[in-house]
Design a protein around this motif. Structure first.
Motif, PDB file in Angstrom:
ATOM      1  N   PRO A 243       9.048  41.828  33.695  1.00 12.74           N
ATOM      2  CA  PRO A 243       8.442  40.497  33.769  1.00 12.74           C
ATOM      3  C   PRO A 243       9.412  39.370  33.487  1.00 12.74           C
ATOM      4  O   PRO A 243       9.199  38.247  33.934  1.00 12.74           O
ATOM      5  N   SER A 244      10.487  39.639  32.772  1.00  7.47           N
ATOM      6  CA  SER A 244      11.442  38.581  32.458  1.00  7.47           C
ATOM      7  C   SER A 244      12.191  38.106  33.688  1.00  7.47           C
ATOM      8  O   SER A 244      12.786  37.034  33.678  1.00  7.47           O
ATOM      9  N   THR A 245      12.161  38.908  34.782  1.00  8.78           N
ATOM     10  CA  THR A 245      12.878  38.508  35.993  1.00  8.78           C
ATOM     11  C   THR A 245      12.064  37.534  36.842  1.00  8.78           C
ATOM     12  O   THR A 245      12.568  36.981  37.806  1.00  8.78           O
ATOM     13  N   PHE A 246      10.777  37.341  36.506  1.00 13.45           N
ATOM     14  CA  PHE A 246       9.937  36.454  37.294  1.00 13.45           C
ATOM     15  C   PHE A 246       9.971  35.045  36.711  1.00 13.45           C
ATOM     16  O   PHE A 246       9.703  34.826  35.535  1.00 13.45           O
TER      17      PHE A 246
ATOM     18  N   TYR B 284       7.209  32.273  40.730  1.00 14.64           N
ATOM     19  CA  TYR B 284       6.430  33.427  41.155  1.00 14.64           C
ATOM     20  C   TYR B 284       4.992  33.342  40.642  1.00 14.64           C
ATOM     21  O   TYR B 284       4.056  33.643  41.338  1.00 14.64           O
ATOM     22  N   VAL B 285       4.819  32.915  39.389  1.00 16.87           N
ATOM     23  CA  VAL B 285       3.479  32.843  38.819  1.00 16.87           C
ATOM     24  C   VAL B 285       2.651  31.805  39.553  1.00 16.87           C
ATOM     25  O   VAL B 285       1.427  31.902  39.607  1.00 16.87           O
TER      26      VAL B 285
ATOM     27  N   LEU C 246       0.554  38.793  37.244  1.00 16.47           N
ATOM     28  CA  LEU C 246       1.499  38.770  36.128  1.00 16.47           C
ATOM     29  C   LEU C 246       0.899  38.254  34.822  1.00 16.47           C
ATOM     30  O   LEU C 246       1.163  38.831  33.764  1.00 16.47           O
ATOM     31  N   PRO C 247       0.075  37.189  34.832  1.00 14.18           N
ATOM     32  CA  PRO C 247      -0.493  36.728  33.559  1.00 14.18           C
ATOM     33  C   PRO C 247      -1.417  37.753  32.905  1.00 14.18           C
ATOM     34  O   PRO C 247      -1.725  37.644  31.716  1.00 14.18           O
ATOM     35  N   PHE C 248      -1.862  38.733  33.691  1.00 11.26           N
ATOM     36  CA  PHE C 248      -2.771  39.758  33.169  1.00 11.26           C
ATOM     37  C   PHE C 248      -2.066  41.097  32.986  1.00 11.26           C
ATOM     38  O   PHE C 248      -2.697  42.157  32.962  1.00 11.26           O
TER      39      PHE C 248
END
Length: 395
Positions: free
Chosen positions: A134-137, A141-142, A150-152
Motif C-alpha cells: 500500500p505504501s506504493t500507492f 490512485y485512491v 485501498l481505504p478498506f
C-alpha cells in the motif's frame, strides 16, 4: 463481415526466456533472450524488426510487474523503429499484440516485436509478502478506480477477484470442489511441461487443505510470480513465404469494453469485462465455440478461467462449475483441453503472452507430451476485472 485487420497479419515467431522463481537475471537480459528466440523461430534478423510493442510499459516500483519498457529494449537491441507503443491504459496484455497488428495492417511497420517481461519472482523475494504494497500507492490512485478498495484494506487483486468468485458461488451454487479442477488440471498439464515451475501432482485433498488467501480463493487458486519474458513477432501476411516457422493466423480479436471501467461497479458483476471482449471476437469470425480445439484462458486466479469459459460460450452463464466438474472435459484428451502448459497457476505468471505462446506451439504441433492431437483452432484470453482481451488463432 466487418473490415478486418486480421486478414493482413500473422504471428511469425514466438520465443521465451528461461522461466523461474528467482533467476537473478536482469529484465533486459530476459527480454533479449526471448527476442533472440523469437527471431530465430521466425527466421528474421534484428534489422528486420521495425516495430516494438509492449504492455503496460515500464512501471517502476511495482515489485517486478513491468520492469522494462520500449526505450531500454530499443537501445539495447539497436533497433530502427518506424512504429512503437507501450501504454498502461489498454484492454489487458493483448493490447500490445492487437496494437502491433493494427500498425502492420496500416502499413506503419512490417515486423513488430511484442514483448512482456516480469521479474516478480525475484522482486517478491526481497519485498513485502503481500502482492500490493500500500505504501506504493499515491493519493492519485485512491482518487480513481481504487478508491473503494485501498481505504478498506483490499490491497491485492486476490481480494478483488475473490469478490467475483463469492458472487458466482452465491448466485449459481458453484463449489470449491468445482473450482479446484482449474488448479488440479493446470498442475496435471504442468507435469508434461519441462519449463513449468510446479510439476508435482496436486490432489483434491491438497487443494482443500491449503491455506485460504481471500475467501473462497486458497493458495492454489493464485498464480505463481516468476522471472521471465515472452516475445511474439507480428508480421505482414505477404512476408509469409520468407518465414522459417509455420505462420499462425489471427482469426479474430476481441478487446471491447462496453460496461464500467471498474473493479467493483460492473453491471454484470461476476462476469467481469470478459463478455464484451468475447462478443466482439465472435462477431469478427464465422467460427464458433464448438470449433475450438484448445483453450488457453487466463488464470491469474482460478475463478477468472470460469468467467472466460462462460463469456466465450463454452457453457451457459453460471454453468462453468458443473462444466469442469470432475476435470475430464478440460484434460488433454477431453472435449476442451484447457491451459495445456499448466497456466499461470503451475507454469508461472507470464501474463497473456504465455497463453499465446502455448497456443502457437499447440497449433504447430510442437507442444511435446502435452500436444493436443489435430489442434487447428485455439483461443487465448487474458485479463480479469475490467481488463479483457481474447484472440482466436488458427493455422
Amino acid at each position: 463481415m466487418k473490415r478486418r485487420f486480421e486478414d493482413h497479419v500473422v504471428i511469425s515467431g514466438i520465443g521465451q526466456s528461461e522461466i523461474g522463481r528467482r533467476l537473478d537475471k536482469s529484465a533486459l537480459l530476459l527480454t533479449a533472450e526471448a527476442a533472440k528466440a523469437a527471431l530465430s523461430d521466425a527466421g528474421l534478423r534484428l534489422c528486420d524488426i521495425d516495430g516494438l510493442s509492449t504492455w503496460p510499459g515500464r512501471a517502476s516500483g511495482q515489485n517486478g510487474f513491468s520492469p522494462i519498457g520500449i526505450t531500454e529494449v530499443k537501445e539495447a537491441l539497436g533497433l530502427e523503429l518506424n512504429w512503437y507503443c507501450g501504454a498502461a491504459e489498454a484492454p489487458s496484455q493483448f493490447a500490445a499484440i492487437v496494437n502491433a497488428c493494427l500498425a502492420v495492417a496500416g502499413g506503419l511497420a512490417r515486423h513488430v516485436l511484442c514483448f512482456r517481461t516480469l521479474t516478480e519472482g525475484s522482486a517478491r523475494a526481497v519485498a513485502a509478502a503481500s502482492q500490493v504494497d500500500p505504501s506504493t500507492f499515491s493519493q492519485r490512485y485512491v482518487d480513481d478506480r481504487y478508491q473503494w478498495q485501498l481505504p478498506f484494506n483490499a490491497f491485492s487483486a486476490a481480494n478483488w477477484i475473490a469478490m467475483y468468485a463469492q458472487r458466482h458461488f452465491h448466485d449459481y451454487g458453484t463449489t470449491r470442489e468445482q473450482l479446484a479442477q482449474i488448479a488440479i488440471n493446470a498442475r496435471c498439464h504442468a507435469g508434461l511441461n519441462p519449463s513449468a515451475v510446479y510439476r508435482t501432482p496436486l490432489t483434491m485433498d491438497d487443494y482443500l487443505s491449503a491455506r485460504m488467501i481471500s475467501t473462497p480463493l486458497c493458495l492454489y487458486d493464485c498464480d505463481v510470480p516468476v522471472d521471465g519474458s515472452t516475445a511474439i513477432i507480428v508480421s505482414a501476411r505477404e512476408t509469409t513465404p520468407d518465414l522459417a516457422a509455420k505462420p499462425i493466423n489471427i482469426g479474430a480479436a476481441g478487446v471491447a469494453l462496453h460496461g464500467r471501467d471498474s473493479w467493483d461497479q460492473g453491471t454484470e458483476f461476476a462476469a467481469m469485462a470478459a463478455p464484451d471482449a468475447a462478443k466482439q471476437m465472435w462477431s469478427r469470425t464465422y467460427l464458433k465455440p464448438k470449433d475450438i480445439d484448445v483453450a488457453q484462458l487466463y488464470d491469474g486466479f482460478s475463478y477468472i478461467t470460469l468467467a472466460w469459459l462462460e463469456a466465450l460460450g463454452f457453457c451457459g452463464r453460471g454453468e462453468s462449475g458443473p462444466f469442469i466438474e470432475g476435470g475430464s472435459r478440460i484434460g488433454i484428451g477431453g472435449e476442451l483441453p484447457l491451459n495445456t502448459h499448466g497456466g499461470q497457476l503451475s507454469a508461472g505468471r507470464t501474463h497473456g503472452f504465455g497463453f499465446v505462446h502455448e497456443a502457437c506451439l499447440q497449433l504447430r504441433g510442437q507442444a511435446g507430451l502435452r500436444q493436443v492431437n489435430g489442434a487447428e483452432v485455439a483461443v487465448a484470453a487474458a485479463g480479469g476485472g475490467p481488463l479483457a482481451g481474447c484472440l482466436l488463432l488458427t493455422i
